[in-house]
Design a protein around this motif. Structure first.
Motif, short mmCIF file in Angstrom:
data_model
loop_
_atom_site.label_atom_id
_atom_site.label_comp_id
_atom_site.label_asym_id
_atom_site.label_seq_id
_atom_site.Cartn_x
_atom_site.Cartn_y
_atom_site.Cartn_z
N ALA A 25 1.14 -0.78 0.25
CA ALA A 25 -0.03 0.05 -0.18
C ALA A 25 0.93 0.83 -0.34
CB ALA A 25 -0.74 -0.28 1.40
N GLY A 28 0.85 8.70 1.85
CA GLY A 28 1.80 9.59 1.11
C GLY A 28 3.32 9.27 1.07
N GLY A 29 4.03 7.97 1.14
CA GLY A 29 4.94 7.47 0.49
C GLY A 29 5.93 8.47 0.95
N THR A 30 5.78 8.78 2.31
CA THR A 30 7.24 9.53 3.28
C THR A 30 8.30 8.86 3.83
OG1 THR A 30 5.57 9.88 4.72
CG2 THR A 30 5.80 11.40 3.34
N LEU A 32 7.52 5.38 2.97
CA LEU A 32 7.90 4.31 1.68
C LEU A 32 8.80 4.50 0.37
CD1 LEU A 32 6.94 1.52 1.24
CD2 LEU A 32 5.13 2.55 -0.30
N THR A 106 -0.31 10.58 6.58
CA THR A 106 -0.74 9.98 6.76
C THR A 106 -1.20 9.61 7.87
OG1 THR A 106 -1.10 7.81 5.49
CG2 THR A 106 -2.39 10.05 4.24
N SER A 161 4.89 8.62 16.59
CA SER A 161 4.41 9.82 17.74
C SER A 161 3.34 9.35 18.25
CB SER A 161 5.38 10.94 17.27
OG SER A 161 6.96 10.68 16.93
C1 FAD Z 1 12.15 14.62 8.48
C2 FAD Z 1 11.29 13.33 8.53
C3 FAD Z 1 10.99 13.19 9.90
C4 FAD Z 1 9.84 12.58 10.85
N1 FAD Z 1 9.73 12.29 12.53
C5 FAD Z 1 8.69 11.66 12.68
C6 FAD Z 1 8.02 12.02 13.67
O1 FAD Z 1 8.57 12.99 14.77
N2 FAD Z 1 7.14 10.80 14.61
C7 FAD Z 1 6.41 9.74 13.75
O2 FAD Z 1 5.81 9.30 13.84
N3 FAD Z 1 7.15 9.74 12.22
C8 FAD Z 1 7.59 10.97 11.83
N4 FAD Z 1 8.04 10.80 10.68
C9 FAD Z 1 7.70 9.80 10.11
C10 FAD Z 1 5.67 10.17 9.22
O3 FAD Z 1 5.39 10.37 10.19
C11 FAD Z 1 5.68 8.92 7.93
O4 FAD Z 1 7.06 8.89 7.15
C12 FAD Z 1 4.18 9.82 7.83
O5 FAD Z 1 3.56 9.47 9.21
C13 FAD Z 1 3.64 7.71 6.68
O6 FAD Z 1 3.04 8.53 6.46
P1 FAD Z 1 2.66 8.01 4.79
O7 FAD Z 1 1.02 8.44 4.46
O8 FAD Z 1 3.86 9.16 4.49
O9 FAD Z 1 3.15 6.52 4.41
P2 FAD Z 1 3.80 5.79 3.31
O10 FAD Z 1 5.21 6.17 3.12
O11 FAD Z 1 2.98 5.80 2.60
O12 FAD Z 1 3.53 3.84 3.84
C14 FAD Z 1 4.28 4.18 5.88
C15 FAD Z 1 4.11 2.37 5.39
O13 FAD Z 1 2.70 1.84 5.87
C16 FAD Z 1 2.22 0.98 4.64
N5 FAD Z 1 0.48 1.60 5.06
C17 FAD Z 1 0.22 3.07 4.72
N6 FAD Z 1 -1.24 3.22 4.73
C18 FAD Z 1 -1.15 2.18 5.00
C19 FAD Z 1 -3.01 1.49 5.15
N7 FAD Z 1 -3.65 2.72 5.58
N8 FAD Z 1 -2.86 0.68 5.29
C20 FAD Z 1 -1.96 -0.51 5.67
N9 FAD Z 1 -1.05 -0.30 5.39
C21 FAD Z 1 -0.28 1.25 5.21
C22 FAD Z 1 2.78 0.78 3.69
O14 FAD Z 1 2.73 -0.20 2.78
C23 FAD Z 1 4.04 1.35 3.61
O15 FAD Z 1 4.86 0.42 4.38
C24 FAD Z 1 9.29 11.34 9.70
C25 FAD Z 1 9.70 11.53 8.32
C26 FAD Z 1 10.29 12.70 8.23
C27 FAD Z 1 10.78 12.23 6.69
#
Ligand code: FAD
Lengths: 325, 775
Positions: A25, A28-30, A32, A106, A161
């Motif tokens: 899945a 947001g990709g941040t 993955l 997300t 977090s």
């Molecule tokens: C500079 C930086 C600082 C950060 N600091 C923090 C921090 O202090 N605290 C913190 O908590 N995070 C921190 N993050 C992480 C950030 O919060 C996560 O990268 C973000 O929450 C991931 O969400 P996304 O939607 O981009 O997920 P994605 O990158 O798209 O996915 C992340 C993973 O989750 C899976 N996935 C996504 N959605 C679902 C779903 N609905 N069901 C099942 N699987 C799913 C994907 O397959 C993947 O394996 C930081 C990131 C960066 C780049």
């Protein structure tokens, strides 16, 4: 990054049908995309779930909130009820990354994000999560790793977090799979490495988090995060606290630690210590001492034991007074 | 060529007493490249697009130390879309020799081996092979198909262990140059140097107390925002063009020529805009590789590093182990000072320990000194300069010991520096005798600054002070300046503009010719289009290229006077020029402005071009800084919060004060990051764990308060406007100033960088005694 097919899922069902251990899945990709770039993950397909209708709303639900998995952290931060009624969650989200990262991330992605452990994130290190023989963190630079549940097989800290705040509110995670939908308590959702080292939660490869259900809060709450930098940084330790108060006395206390264990770490001894007490510096400090009990720090992170105490004490006082300390 | 260091010397010396009125110098015009930068139009190396461009990638060693038994590139070469695969074998044989490419003498073999490893990989990230393909993606895939057979060898990561006999050797044929004699046994110590002055033992005998301390600092990276990149095209006629991000087109040309065994004249280097360098963009990494890939494929090839490659495989600066022994009298006088500095060279010799040696006691007038330095090989990337290279580590040691002495003697930290401070005529341990310098003036200005006497209220707060020195290297610069018929001047430079030097150099030309800054059109050009220029480094461009611009302006002025003379039919000696107006010496009716004259060049003999090529080294002026910082230390988390920061520096003369202030602020920001946050985490196998900005914690604007700057102007007698080097000094004092402030706030003396929450907290939890009184 390895070539992959891109599947745009229009519905939960379509997503579930496409998802497997080789088709992940994409929210947001941040998180993955970094792993793909480093070849830590090399799936054959990515299943974009951001287009699924119904997963991007925050709705009222049984006096609490029902939050779609695709709701971004920024949207949560801007939501009046999250800010007003769930301060522990609001404060936890507030300190994540940068505005750009929060705009993309997300809630589902945050709960399912893969470990921030640098030994996991670079393919040349030995890592059991990636099928390796050992854990490079145990003999390596582990100042940012776990101090609880360090008996192995993996000493990662859970990266979410939001997790500890959801734990103190008693949230549930709605999961959709081939057989339909089920709700998991948030604490059951996260799993320890001893259960299955390759994963951090109960999801099967073809299961999706669709919603987070927040019951109505009953009391005061707060999160306190210790981190190194003022600007975007990961927590060194954090604590979320929810207190049911009668006057100045804590009738109930729920305390959960973040960034110190492979899962959001419930501090039951600290909760018991605070229960029935008038909340003040002394009782908060006593509870904080209890929160650190049972910690087994690694070679490089003894300092985190004190950070846990600091975070717990400050979160308790912040919850009780409604002021940041 | 000795420069302007003639009569002007005495003139500008007087200028320190009588303020000179300038029209352009000291003002703050908008930078010439401003619009392009803020609108995103400026062209950086990664923006280079050429017809038929291929994209390259580099395979890097996953091991810190390994013998390369064989490399099989067959599968990679067979992947559709791959146009060239190379290894060190493609560089071709060359007899090893010692080359000096302006960066000190280096063995050619070492230069080549750092580009593409031949016998051994010497650090994780060491380039082993490279690929060019029709897309970056295919190039990445191809890299994974290259099979390298490694014999993994034990790494050497700790420089103290590396110095021991019996440590695994990086270079089996390397013998220590031990104070000029070659060691019998091969060793990881490339060099042992010594500076000595007076009689150390005699000095220590006079001491009431001797302070002996030991310091460790971690390898840190410059952290420039723009990753390295290079695009090369090896034409069918044998001419090679290179577009890249560099601090010096000519140094890229020299290094590429030596590595590729080409005459310098067959290489043209086009320096693109540069997104920061700080010393890290002087060595070449990608340029020769892109060239070889282009030669093999017949197509232009572009290579762009990602952030991990930048961290793993460019030149961070040395981690160090420093021992300091200082003898002091009760009255605060230092009677003897000794230091031993061991700096990580990385995989190949050449750390800048010698600069650390020159700087460690540079602010002080000390009779008896001995300073030893060791250049030590470890299985980490070859280090590169980083803003005042070597001086920051050194000052962290000496300036914190001085703070201890001040406390012991009961003397104010600024006062103890004044008491021992260097001035004109002071001889450093390395032999240099200072010309006019402004160290004491920085102390005076610091004392007068409201920060020095502001009350420091609240618990856990402390104030620290530290000073530092850095050079101004001078070196060679060439410019040409062509007068346009509309009265403007097109100025052609060869020193890449990193800190606003197009403008600071143009302003000096404008000042001489009586023009406005905007009337000068500066540009930085390729190596075929301007005379030789040394790198943008050593805080030299506003000084040295500025001197060249002044000379070129005088050349123009002389020619313009001749043209005016021709117009009026008088001998040139009759024409006097001042402030952009050319006048007949006696006939007051005959006068013409620069602009009017420019419009009439065609009728007086055609175009006017001024030029200058100078070696400015003899007149360079180093600088001193004194910093004051207030911190609050959270005793329950170990976190250090910077509350207030003031940087005082002798800048000679601030040509463009905003840019000078920006240099001071930037230097402090980097110094603070080095002090509190940054470090390279290597595991015991020598693999870097934090090769990304997610884990390599550089501070941002949110982590720092507004940094107040005070520009002290004690003119450099070697420059007509008094310019000194300013860019590097400000990174020197911060770690020491912060360590001193942390001590005053929390009662713990930290002698290891970074002073991160874990380290500070552990020091607090194990501290005995109570916090000292506030500074
Ligand atoms: C500079 C930086 C600082 C950060 N600091 C923090 C921090 O202090 N605290 C913190 O908590 N995070 C921190 N993050 C992480 C950030 O919060 C996560 O990268 C973000 O929450 C991931 O969400 P996304 O939607 O981009 O997920 P994605 O990158 O798209 O996915 C992340 C993973 O989750 C899976 N996935 C996504 N959605 C679902 C779903 N609905 N069901 C099942 N699987 C799913 C994907 O397959 C993947 O394996 C930081 C990131 C960066 C780049």
């Amino acid at each position: 990054m390895k070539n992959f097919a891109y599947i745009n899922a229009a519905s939960e069902k379509a997503a579930i049908e496409s998802m497997s251990d080789k088709a992940l899945a994409l929210a947001g990709g941040t998180n993955l995309l970094n792993l793909l770039k480093e070849y830590v993950l090399a799936p054959e397909a990515l299943v974009n779930i951001k287009g699924i209708a119904g997963l991007n709303a925050i709705e009222s639900f049984e006096g609490g909130l029902k939050i779609g998995a695709n709701v971004t952290l920024s949207e949560l931060l801007d939501h009046a009820e999250v800010r007003g009624r769930y301060p522990a969650l609001h404060q936890a989200l507030y300190d994540i990354g940068t505005p750009q990262i929060r705009n993309m991330s997300t809630l589902g992605g945050n709960l399912c994000a893969r470990p921030h452990c640098w030994y996991y994130r670079y393919e040349y290190f030995d890592c059991k999560k990636r099928g390796g023989q050992g854990c490079a963190a145990i003999a390596g630079d582990n100042e940012f790793h776990a101090i609880f549940a360090t008996d192995g097989p993996c000493v990662m800290i859970h990266p979410s977090s939001a997790g500890p705040a959801l734990v103190v509110y008693g949230a549930k995670v709605k999961i959709a799979g081939p057989g339909g939908s089920r709700d998991a308590g948030i604490e059951e959702f996260f799993t320890l490495p001893a259960a299955a080292v390759a994963r951090e939660n109960v999801l099967k490869p073809n299961e999706l988090v669709t919603h987070v259900l927040l019951p109505p809060p009953n009391g005061k709450s707060a999160t306190y995060e210790v981190r190194h930098k003022e600007s975007h940084d990961w927590p060194l330790a954090m604590a979320s606290v929810a207190l049911t108060m009668a006057g100045e006395t804590a009738q109930e206390a729920r305390i959960c630690l973040g960034a110190v264990a492979p899962v959001p770490w419930r501090a039951a001894a600290a909760e018991a210590a605070l229960k029935g007490k008038v909340v003040n510096e002394t009782t908060a400090g006593e509870a904080a001492q209890k929160a650190a009990e049972g910690a087994k720090p690694l070679s490089g992170n003894k300092y985190k034991v004190q950070l846990v105490r600091t975070a717990v004490k400050r979160a308790i006082l912040a919850a009780a007074t409604g002021r940041r300390v | 060529m000795a420069t302007v260091k003639t009569k002007k010397t005495t003139k500008s010396k007087k200028a320190s007493q009588i303020p000179v009125r300038y029209r352009v110098i000291g003002t703050r015009p908008i930078r010439h490249d401003g619009v392009d930068k803020v609108t995103g139009r400026a062209q950086y190396g990664a923006d280079v697009q050429l017809a038929g461009l291929l994209h390259g990638g580099i395979l890097r060693s996953p091991h810190a130390h390994a013998r390369i038994r064989s490399i099989d590139t067959g599968k990679a070469a067979a992947l559709p879309g791959v146009k060239a695969v190379i290894t060190s074998a493609d560089i071709g044989p060359v007899t090893d020799r010692v080359v000096d490419l302006g960066e000190g003498a280096t063995r050619l073999q070492h230069l080549r081996d750092n580009i593409l490893a031949s016998g051994k990989a010497l650090y994780q990230g060491h380039a082993v092979a490279a690929v060019a393909a029709t897309s970056p993606h295919i190039a990445q895939e191809a890299l994974r198909l290259i099979e390298v057979d490694y014999e993994v060898l034990p790494p050497v990561l700790d420089l103290r262990e590396a110095m021991e006999a019996g440590a695994p050797l990086l270079h089996e044929d390397l013998h220590t140059d031990d104070l000029g004699t070659k060691s019998m046994q091969p060793s990881n110590i490339a060099k042992h140097l010594r500076f000595e002055k007076g009689d150390l033992e005699k000095g220590f005998k006079k001491a009431d107390q001797i302070f002996e301390r030991e310091f460790l600092t971690s390898m840190v990276h410059q952290g420039y925002i723009e990753p390295h990149n290079a695009t090369a095209f090896w034409n069918a006629d044998g001419r090679l063009a290179i577009w890249c991000s560099t601090q010096g087109g000519f140094t890229v040309r020299q290094q590429a020529a030596a590595i590729l065994d080409l005459p310098v004249s067959s290489i043209k280097v086009i320096p693109m805009e540069i997104g920061g360098g700080f010393g890290g963009k002087i060595h070449v990494y990608l340029e020769p590789v892109a060239a070889l890939l282009s030669k093999k494929s017949g197509k232009p090839v572009k290579l762009v590093m990602d952030r991990a490659e930048v961290f793993e495989a460019t030149g961070p600066t040395s981690g160090s182990h420093i021992q300091v022994k200082i003898g002091a009298r009760k009255d605060g006088r230092i009677v003897a000072a000794q230091a031993q500095l061991a700096y990580e060279a990385g995989a190949f010799p050449g750390s800048l320990v010698v600069c650390g040696m020159m700087c460690i006691f540079a602010p002080y007038d000390l009779e008896h000194q001995r300073i030893d330095g060791y250049d030590v090989l470890v299985t980490k990337p070859k280090t590169a300069p980083y803003r005042a290279p070597g001086a920051t580590n050194a000052a962290f040691a000496s300036e914190t010991v001085l703070d201890e002495i001040a406390e012991w003697a009961g003397i104010d930290p600024l006062e103890i520096r004044r008491l021992n401070g260097a001035k004109e005529g002071t001889r450093r341990a390395d032999g240099l005798v200072y010309p006019r310098i402004g160290f004491l003036e920085t102390l005076g200005a610091a004392r007068k600054h409201p920060h020095a006497s502001a009350p420091l209220e609240g618990p856990n707060r402390g104030r620290g002070v530290a000073s530092g020195f850095w050079f101004n290297v001078g070196l060679k610069s060439s410019v040409t300046a062509a007068v346009n018929s509309d009265g403007t001047v097109s100025l052609t430079e060869g020193t890449p503009d990193i800190g606003g030097t197009r403008t600071s150099v143009a302003m000096q030309l404008a000042e001489v010719l009586g023009l406005a800054a905007a009337d000068v059109k500066p540009q930085v050009v390729d190596t075929d289009s301007v005379g030789y220029n040394d790198v943008t480094g050593g805080s030299r461009v506003t000084f040295a290229t500025g001197l060249a611009a002044i000379e070129a302006a005088r050349d123009i002025e002389r020619q313009m006077a001749e043209r005016a003379a021709r117009l009026w039919g008088v001998p040139a000696s009759k024409v006097k020029a001042a402030g952009g107006v050319y006048r007949h010496a006696t006939d007051s009716k005959k006068k013409i402005t620069f602009k009017e004259l420019a419009a009439r060049l065609d009728e007086t003999g055609g175009p006017v071009v001024g030029k200058a090529s100078l070696d400015t080294s003899a007149s360079a002026g180093g600088g001193f800084g004194t910093h004051i910082v207030d911190v609050e230390v959270d005793p329950e988390t170990g976190k250090v919060q910077i509350l207030r920061y003031t940087a005082v520096q002798d800048v000679g003369k601030a040509i463009h004060p905003s840019y000078v202030e920006g240099q001071l602020q930037g230097g402090v920001a980097q110094g603070a990051g080095w002090a509190l946050n940054e470090e390279y985490f290597y595991d015991d196998q020598g693999r870097l764990a934090n090769a990304s900005f997610l884990d390599y914690r550089m501070p941002t604007a949110l982590d720092l308060p507004m940094i107040d700057t005070v520009l002290v102007e004690v003119p450099n007698p070697g420059h007509p406007f008094g310019v000194r080097g300013v860019g590097e000094v400000p990174i020197v004092p911060p770690p020491a100033a912060l360590a001193n402030a942390i001590y005053r706030a929390a009662g713990v003396r930290l002698r290891q960088l970074p002073m991160n929450p874990g380290r500070v907290l552990e020091a607090i939890l194990t501290r005995d005694g109570k916090p000292p009184s506030k500074a």
